[in-house]
Design a protein around this motif. Structure first.
Motif, PDB file in Angstrom:
ATOM      1  N   SER A  24      -3.326 -10.691  11.149  1.00  0.00           N
ATOM      2  CA  SER A  24      -2.618  -9.533  11.664  1.00  0.00           C
ATOM      3  C   SER A  24      -3.205  -8.299  10.999  1.00  0.00           C
ATOM      4  O   SER A  24      -3.188  -8.189   9.771  1.00  0.00           O
ATOM      5  N   LEU A  25      -3.742  -7.390  11.801  1.00  0.00           N
ATOM      6  CA  LEU A  25      -4.335  -6.158  11.293  1.00  0.00           C
ATOM      7  C   LEU A  25      -3.510  -4.985  11.769  1.00  0.00           C
ATOM      8  O   LEU A  25      -3.195  -4.883  12.952  1.00  0.00           O
ATOM      9  N   GLU A  26      -3.174  -4.098  10.863  1.00  0.00           N
ATOM     10  CA  GLU A  26      -2.424  -2.901  11.231  1.00  0.00           C
ATOM     11  C   GLU A  26      -3.080  -1.697  10.587  1.00  0.00           C
ATOM     12  O   GLU A  26      -3.579  -1.771   9.478  1.00  0.00           O
ATOM     13  N   TYR A  27      -3.066  -0.599  11.291  1.00  0.00           N
ATOM     14  CA  TYR A  27      -3.516   0.661  10.728  1.00  0.00           C
ATOM     15  C   TYR A  27      -2.303   1.567  10.603  1.00  0.00           C
ATOM     16  O   TYR A  27      -1.624   1.848  11.593  1.00  0.00           O
ATOM     17  N   ILE A  28      -2.033   1.984   9.389  1.00  0.00           N
ATOM     18  CA  ILE A  28      -0.892   2.854   9.130  1.00  0.00           C
ATOM     19  C   ILE A  28      -1.436   4.124   8.486  1.00  0.00           C
ATOM     20  O   ILE A  28      -2.152   4.065   7.490  1.00  0.00           O
ATOM     21  N   ILE A  33      -5.770   0.365   6.428  1.00  0.00           N
ATOM     22  CA  ILE A  33      -5.604  -0.943   7.072  1.00  0.00           C
ATOM     23  C   ILE A  33      -4.806  -1.883   6.174  1.00  0.00           C
ATOM     24  O   ILE A  33      -5.022  -1.953   4.977  1.00  0.00           O
ATOM     25  N   ILE A  34      -3.899  -2.602   6.796  1.00  0.00           N
ATOM     26  CA  ILE A  34      -3.171  -3.674   6.124  1.00  0.00           C
ATOM     27  C   ILE A  34      -3.467  -4.949   6.902  1.00  0.00           C
ATOM     28  O   ILE A  34      -3.419  -4.956   8.130  1.00  0.00           O
ATOM     29  N   VAL A  35      -3.792  -6.014   6.202  1.00  0.00           N
ATOM     30  CA  VAL A  35      -4.146  -7.267   6.873  1.00  0.00           C
ATOM     31  C   VAL A  35      -3.405  -8.434   6.228  1.00  0.00           C
ATOM     32  O   VAL A  35      -3.243  -8.481   5.006  1.00  0.00           O
ATOM     33  N   GLN A  46      -2.593 -11.799   1.771  1.00  0.00           N
ATOM     34  CA  GLN A  46      -2.474 -10.379   2.105  1.00  0.00           C
ATOM     35  C   GLN A  46      -3.662  -9.645   1.527  1.00  0.00           C
ATOM     36  O   GLN A  46      -3.990  -9.809   0.350  1.00  0.00           O
ATOM     37  N   ARG A  49      -5.193  -2.473   0.730  1.00  0.00           N
ATOM     38  CA  ARG A  49      -4.771  -1.410   1.647  1.00  0.00           C
ATOM     39  C   ARG A  49      -5.905  -0.554   2.190  1.00  0.00           C
ATOM     40  O   ARG A  49      -5.662   0.517   2.705  1.00  0.00           O
TER      41      ARG A  49
END
Length: 73
Positions: A24-28, A33-35, A46, A49
């Motif tokens: 799961s990759l998220e850009y905040i 990036i958080i993976v 995990q 950041r």
């Protein structure tokens, strides 16, 4: 079904995804990036950041998933 066919560079990521797990990759904003890597039981790794590149992220994920798999068996 095999979702990733070439397991040469990332064999542990490939095995995880082909067996029902995933990344799961998220850009905040401001956090970059958080993976997370996960299997049917939940999160198994995990990442940090921020990464300089997608390749650096995948290399880090491969190492983290390998460590989890080695400790599991």
């Amino acid at each position: 079904m095999s979702y990733i066919k070439n397991a040469y560079k990332y064999p542990y990521i490939t095995d995880l995804i082909n067996n029902g797990g995933g990344l799961s990759l998220e850009y905040i904003v401001d956090m970059k990036i958080i993976v997370f890597a996960f299997d049917e039981g939940g999160a198994i790794w995990q990442g940090k950041r921020g990464y300089d590149s997608i390749e650096a992220l995948l290399d880090d994920a491969e190492g983290g998933i390998k460590k989890w798999a080695d400790e599991r068996w």
